[in-house]
Motif scaffolding. Structure first.
Motif, PDB file in Angstrom:
ATOM      1  N   TYR A 266       0.846  -1.181   0.000  1.00  0.00           N
ATOM      2  CA  TYR A 266       0.000   0.000   0.000  1.00  0.00           C
ATOM      3  C   TYR A 266       0.891   1.243   0.000  1.00  0.00           C
ATOM      4  N   THR A 267       0.408   2.346  -0.547  1.00  0.00           N
ATOM      5  CA  THR A 267       1.118   3.616  -0.412  1.00  0.00           C
ATOM      6  C   THR A 267       0.126   4.703  -0.033  1.00  0.00           C
ATOM      7  N   GLY A 268       0.671   5.775   0.512  1.00  0.00           N
ATOM      8  CA  GLY A 268      -0.107   6.969   0.740  1.00  0.00           C
ATOM      9  C   GLY A 268      -0.026   7.872  -0.466  1.00  0.00           C
ATOM     10  N   ALA A 269      -0.382   9.135  -0.283  1.00  0.00           N
ATOM     11  CA  ALA A 269      -0.384  10.091  -1.387  1.00  0.00           C
ATOM     12  C   ALA A 269       1.007  10.369  -1.926  1.00  0.00           C
ATOM     13  N   ASP A 270       2.042  10.064  -1.139  1.00  0.00           N
ATOM     14  CA  ASP A 270       3.411  10.317  -1.579  1.00  0.00           C
ATOM     15  C   ASP A 270       4.000   9.165  -2.377  1.00  0.00           C
ATOM     16  N   GLY A 271       3.237   8.094  -2.576  1.00  0.00           N
ATOM     17  CA  GLY A 271       3.702   6.973  -3.376  1.00  0.00           C
ATOM     18  C   GLY A 271       4.643   6.036  -2.674  1.00  0.00           C
ATOM     19  N   THR A 337      -1.751  -0.708   9.166  1.00  0.00           N
ATOM     20  CA  THR A 337      -2.073  -0.160  10.473  1.00  0.00           C
ATOM     21  C   THR A 337      -1.470   1.214  10.683  1.00  0.00           C
ATOM     22  N   SER A 338      -0.719   1.705   9.697  1.00  0.00           N
ATOM     23  CA  SER A 338      -0.146   3.034   9.812  1.00  0.00           C
ATOM     24  C   SER A 338      -1.261   4.085   9.774  1.00  0.00           C
ATOM     25  N   THR A 339      -0.964   5.255  10.327  1.00  0.00           N
ATOM     26  CA  THR A 339      -1.954   6.332  10.315  1.00  0.00           C
ATOM     27  C   THR A 339      -2.102   6.930   8.913  1.00  0.00           C
ATOM     28  N   THR A 340      -1.166   6.636   8.017  1.00  0.00           N
ATOM     29  CA  THR A 340      -1.277   7.119   6.653  1.00  0.00           C
ATOM     30  C   THR A 340      -2.414   6.396   5.944  1.00  0.00           C
ATOM     31  N   THR A 341      -3.262   7.155   5.271  1.00  0.00           N
ATOM     32  CA  THR A 341      -4.386   6.549   4.568  1.00  0.00           C
ATOM     33  C   THR A 341      -3.920   5.909   3.271  1.00  0.00           C
ATOM     34  N   PRO A 342      -4.224   4.629   3.048  1.00  0.00           N
ATOM     35  CA  PRO A 342      -3.846   3.990   1.785  1.00  0.00           C
ATOM     36  C   PRO A 342      -4.563   4.652   0.616  1.00  0.00           C
ATOM     37  N   PHE A 378      -3.351  12.067  -4.899  1.00  0.00           N
ATOM     38  CA  PHE A 378      -2.083  11.377  -5.128  1.00  0.00           C
ATOM     39  C   PHE A 378      -1.134  12.395  -5.732  1.00  0.00           C
ATOM     40  N   ASN A 379      -0.005  12.615  -5.086  1.00  0.00           N
ATOM     41  CA  ASN A 379       0.929  13.663  -5.517  1.00  0.00           C
ATOM     42  C   ASN A 379       1.749  13.150  -6.698  1.00  0.00           C
ATOM     43  N   THR A 380       1.071  13.030  -7.832  1.00  0.00           N
ATOM     44  CA  THR A 380       1.647  12.344  -8.990  1.00  0.00           C
ATOM     45  C   THR A 380       2.951  12.964  -9.458  1.00  0.00           C
ATOM     46  N   ALA A 381       2.998  14.274  -9.610  1.00  0.00           N
ATOM     47  CA  ALA A 381       4.205  14.928 -10.123  1.00  0.00           C
ATOM     48  C   ALA A 381       5.405  14.635  -9.233  1.00  0.00           C
TER      49      ALA A 381
END
Length: 400
Positions: A266-271, A337-342, A378-381
């Motif tokens: 899984y990743t967050g918005a930072d990939g 279980t991380s606080t980062t949202t998948p 998602f911070n694509t750039a």
């Protein structure tokens, strides 16, 4: 035979050829063979390009000037004081848009200034790119977009302090399809490329050298389905499945397909894999790629294909080819279980070359550039630049 029927025949032949190619590259490997100054906006302000319905030849040192597309382009330069030579990113718009689409909507300008690279936003003739079997008027007319892009890159390298071994292409939809084609034909001149909501639409692909490859796709993409389709009515062509599109690049990069639990996270918005403390390029197969971190469980998706469902997202990624969702597989077996949202599912395996091949699947995304804000942002750039910034091409080019 009607024109529509002929196009369907071509589409079926395309998919048959690429499926055969995938069987070859996954079983025996792939042998590749090589076959005046623009008016730029250093502040990011759009400069409209002039186009011609009949492009001229694009070979020779003055190819850009003779191309008939005009000399005005959208170009954003890094902040003054940037170490030279600096990298160049070529951003390719989607079908029926122009260079203002990526400049205004992808968040590249601010990143270019702060991170020290130039970015150019070229316009396709008739708001389209010839990526092979797709798309629009440029595809139908057989416009030499690959040759023109080479001439543009060569011209910019002459006029600005650009590092010729740090040129990358990023494309959306039809633009991503052209990025695939360019990498097939001149991948040795690219540090890397990224295709967003796109597929490989050429009848054959033999990348001449390893290059970093990034693919971002939405599970809910009905326009360019992840699983492909024999016929897309809006695009008037068949769509190649993503796995088949990536097969030639997996072969030349020496990157096996993701089949082990450690290949997927899984990743967050930072990939970045949730719970990992390293950069995205550090997440590879095996124990070295298992996301770890303070209080974070491993976010591994066991033996699942790239078309899963994020735990708790309530959005399934299963479906049938051409339905607008990717072909189904089991969803992630563990909840992060991380606080980062998948936000995304990431696939990367350890490659035998220095190149990286990374896939991101966004289960809540349809067709288009991922959202810049909101719960599914998602911070694509930034994600793409983090993967491309350290890449180098096999050769310095292009040499016209």
């Amino acid at each position: 035979m009607s024109a529509a029927h002929r196009r369907r025949v071509v589409a079926v032949r395309l998919l048959t050829s690429l499926l055969a190619t995938m069987m070859v590259v996954t079983g025996c490997g792939l042998i590749g063979a090589k076959g005046s100054s623009p008016q730029a906006s250093a502040t990011g302000s759009p400069v409209t390009a002039t186009t011609s319905p009949s492009p001229s030849p694009t070979s020779g040192p003055d190819a850009f000037e003779r191309s008939g597309r005009g000399s005005q382009i959208r170009l954003t330069l890094p902040d003054s004081g940037t170490v030279e030579p600096y990298p160049l990113v070529v951003a390719l718009h989607s079908l029926y848009h122009d260079g203002s689409e990526p400049q205004l909507g992808w968040g590249l300008d601010e990143l270019a200034r702060s991170s020290g690279f130039a970015v150019v936003y070229p316009d396709g003739l008739n708001l389209s790119w010839n990526a092979g079997t797709c798309c629009g008027a440029s595809g139908a007319a057989g416009v030499d977009d690959v040759g023109w892009l080479r001439s543009l890159i060569a011209h910019l390298e002459t006029e600005y302090p650009i590092d010729p071994r740090r040129v990358s292409i990023i494309g959306l939809s039809n633009g991503g399809m052209l990025a695939y084609r360019y990498a097939c034909e001149h991948g040795d001149e690219l540090a890397g490329f990224a295709a967003v909501a796109a597929s490989l639409q050429t009848l054959s692909c033999a990348p001449p050298a390893p290059l970093t490859t990034v693919e971002i796709h939405g599970s809910l993409d009905g326009h360019v389905p992840y699983a492909g389709t024999l016929w897309s009515e809006p695009l008037q062509t068949g769509i190649t499945p993503v796995d088949v599109s990536l097969a030639p690049f997996r072969a030349v990069d020496g990157c096996p397909a993701p089949t082990q639990p450690g290949d997927t996270s899984y990743t967050g918005a930072d990939g970045r894999p949730i719970g990992a403390s390293t950069s995205p390029t550090a997440a590879s197969s095996g124990s070295a790629g298992t996301p770890t971190g303070d209080g974070a469980a491993s976010a591994i998706i066991s033996a699942a294909g790239p078309d899963g469902q994020l735990a708790g997202s309530g959005t399934a990624g299963s479906g049938t080819a051409g339905s607008g969702t990717a072909a189904g597989a089991a969803g992630p077996s563990q909840r992060a279980t991380s606080t980062t949202t998948p936000v995304a599912i990431r696939h990367e395996t350890l490659c035998s070359t220095s190149a990286h091949l990374v896939q991101y699947v966004l289960p809540t995304l349809g067709h288009g550039w991922p959202a810049l804000t909101g719960p599914t942002a998602f911070n694509t750039a930034a994600v793409l630049w983090d993967l491309l910034k350290d890449a180098r091409s096999a050769t310095a080019g292009p040499r016209m």
